[in-house]
Write a protein that holds these residues in place. Sequence first.
Motif, PDB file in Angstrom:
ATOM      1  N   MET A 245       0.808  -1.222   0.000  1.00 33.65           N
ATOM      2  CA  MET A 245       0.000   0.000   0.000  1.00 33.65           C
ATOM      3  C   MET A 245       0.839   1.268   0.000  1.00 33.65           C
ATOM      4  O   MET A 245       0.308   2.349  -0.217  1.00 33.65           O
ATOM      5  N   CYS A 246       2.142   1.137   0.235  1.00 35.97           N
ATOM      6  CA  CYS A 246       3.003   2.300   0.066  1.00 35.97           C
ATOM      7  C   CYS A 246       3.110   2.547  -1.436  1.00 35.97           C
ATOM      8  O   CYS A 246       2.711   1.708  -2.231  1.00 35.97           O
ATOM      9  N   ARG A 247       3.661   3.670  -1.808  1.00 31.87           N
ATOM     10  CA  ARG A 247       3.668   4.007  -3.235  1.00 31.87           C
ATOM     11  C   ARG A 247       4.857   3.388  -3.963  1.00 31.87           C
ATOM     12  O   ARG A 247       5.006   3.578  -5.168  1.00 31.87           O
ATOM     13  N   HIS A 248       5.706   2.683  -3.253  1.00 32.19           N
ATOM     14  CA  HIS A 248       6.869   2.076  -3.920  1.00 32.19           C
ATOM     15  C   HIS A 248       6.858   0.552  -3.809  1.00 32.19           C
ATOM     16  O   HIS A 248       7.862  -0.095  -4.056  1.00 32.19           O
ATOM     17  N   GLY A 249       5.712  -0.002  -3.439  1.00 32.09           N
ATOM     18  CA  GLY A 249       5.576  -1.455  -3.389  1.00 32.09           C
ATOM     19  C   GLY A 249       4.580  -1.911  -4.440  1.00 32.09           C
ATOM     20  O   GLY A 249       3.808  -1.101  -4.963  1.00 32.09           O
TER      21      GLY A 249
ATOM     22  N   GLU B 169       3.616  -2.733   6.702  1.00 31.74           N
ATOM     23  CA  GLU B 169       3.500  -1.537   5.871  1.00 31.74           C
ATOM     24  C   GLU B 169       4.186  -0.359   6.561  1.00 31.74           C
ATOM     25  O   GLU B 169       4.262  -0.310   7.791  1.00 31.74           O
ATOM     26  N   HIS B 170       4.634   0.592   5.772  1.00 29.81           N
ATOM     27  CA  HIS B 170       5.171   1.830   6.349  1.00 29.81           C
ATOM     28  C   HIS B 170       4.039   2.580   7.044  1.00 29.81           C
ATOM     29  O   HIS B 170       2.946   2.732   6.493  1.00 29.81           O
ATOM     30  N   ILE B 171       4.317   3.055   8.232  1.00 25.64           N
ATOM     31  CA  ILE B 171       3.304   3.776   9.016  1.00 25.64           C
ATOM     32  C   ILE B 171       2.911   5.079   8.294  1.00 25.64           C
ATOM     33  O   ILE B 171       3.774   5.804   7.792  1.00 25.64           O
TER      34      ILE B 171
ATOM     35  N   ALA C 136      10.064  -7.443   1.635  1.00 22.59           N
ATOM     36  CA  ALA C 136       9.573  -7.613   0.271  1.00 22.59           C
ATOM     37  C   ALA C 136       8.681  -6.447  -0.126  1.00 22.59           C
ATOM     38  O   ALA C 136       7.760  -6.089   0.599  1.00 22.59           O
ATOM     39  N   HIS C 137       8.970  -5.870  -1.264  1.00 22.02           N
ATOM     40  CA  HIS C 137       8.120  -4.830  -1.836  1.00 22.02           C
ATOM     41  C   HIS C 137       7.476  -5.328  -3.126  1.00 22.02           C
ATOM     42  O   HIS C 137       6.799  -4.579  -3.812  1.00 22.02           O
ATOM     43  N   ARG C 138       7.736  -6.584  -3.461  1.00 24.25           N
ATOM     44  CA  ARG C 138       7.092  -7.271  -4.593  1.00 24.25           C
ATOM     45  C   ARG C 138       6.842  -8.697  -4.116  1.00 24.25           C
ATOM     46  O   ARG C 138       7.667  -9.254  -3.367  1.00 24.25           O
TER      47      ARG C 138
HETATM   48 ZN   LIG Z   1       9.324   0.524   1.555  1.00 23.15          ZN
END
Ligand SMILES: [Zn+2]
Length: 254
Positions: free
Chosen positions: A1-5, A28-30, A215-217
């Motif tokens: 849900m972050c913009r880079h995952g 997830e990033h807070i 993991a971001h993917r």
């Molecule tokens: Zn990240």
Amino acid sequence: MCRHGKGHIYEYVETAIERGLDEIGFAEHIPIPGLHDPDGRMLIGEFPIYLQEIRDAQKKYSEITIRLGIEADFIPRYLDFVAKFLSEYPFDFVIGSVHFIDDWDFSHPDFIEKYHTFGIDETYKAYYNLLAEAAATGLFDVIGHFDQPKKFGHQPTTDLTSEIENALLIIHEKNLVLDVNTAGIRKPVGEIYPSEDILRRAHELGIPVILGSDAHRPEDVGSHFSEAREMLLKIGYERQCAFRNRERMLFPIE
Ligand SMILES: [Zn+2]
Ligand SMILES: [Zn+2]
């Protein structure tokens, strides 16, 4: 849900199942309202979707344990917000991470030229001091990617033993766990966070570890875990942690 995952929670869970993991934790990033970080994290209004998607995944997949976590930034001016946020939701685990030195996200590939204006040694020193402060807050269960300023391959030219030792001693004193994070292998530095030397010292101090792929993917879930386990066993670690309701559980490293 972050913009880079990328990818959906279900795809991460299915990869974890395919790779034989018994458990997967999402972190997830807070969300931090007011922080200028356009591709760094979800908006606060999206947070309920994250909670719901984790709950849905827990119901859908009985063959794997799914934990609700969060990666909480340590940024001194947002500490009160973060403390309150962490107290409001039933997280299984909280990773405390430093990505920012003042307004500079040194972990972001768009801002790497600042290592040279800020100074590489100064970056590491400022970073380890913030990391020690983060550990001292007692807000977190795990300290994320301990030596992250090495991400893009910037190597310090000064001896950082005392900064590293200080951070590790506080991590030990606060009874925190170190994230053994394989994402570094996928970055220019090409090695696990933290380095083997740092992990050896952590082991001497009796600091426990948890495996993370950051993991971001979906395809990165559990990546290079066999390498990480091999390194941990070589150092002398026999057990790894997991968390439930912010309580630590220990399992053999196999
Ligand atoms: Zn990240
Ligand atoms: Zn991080």
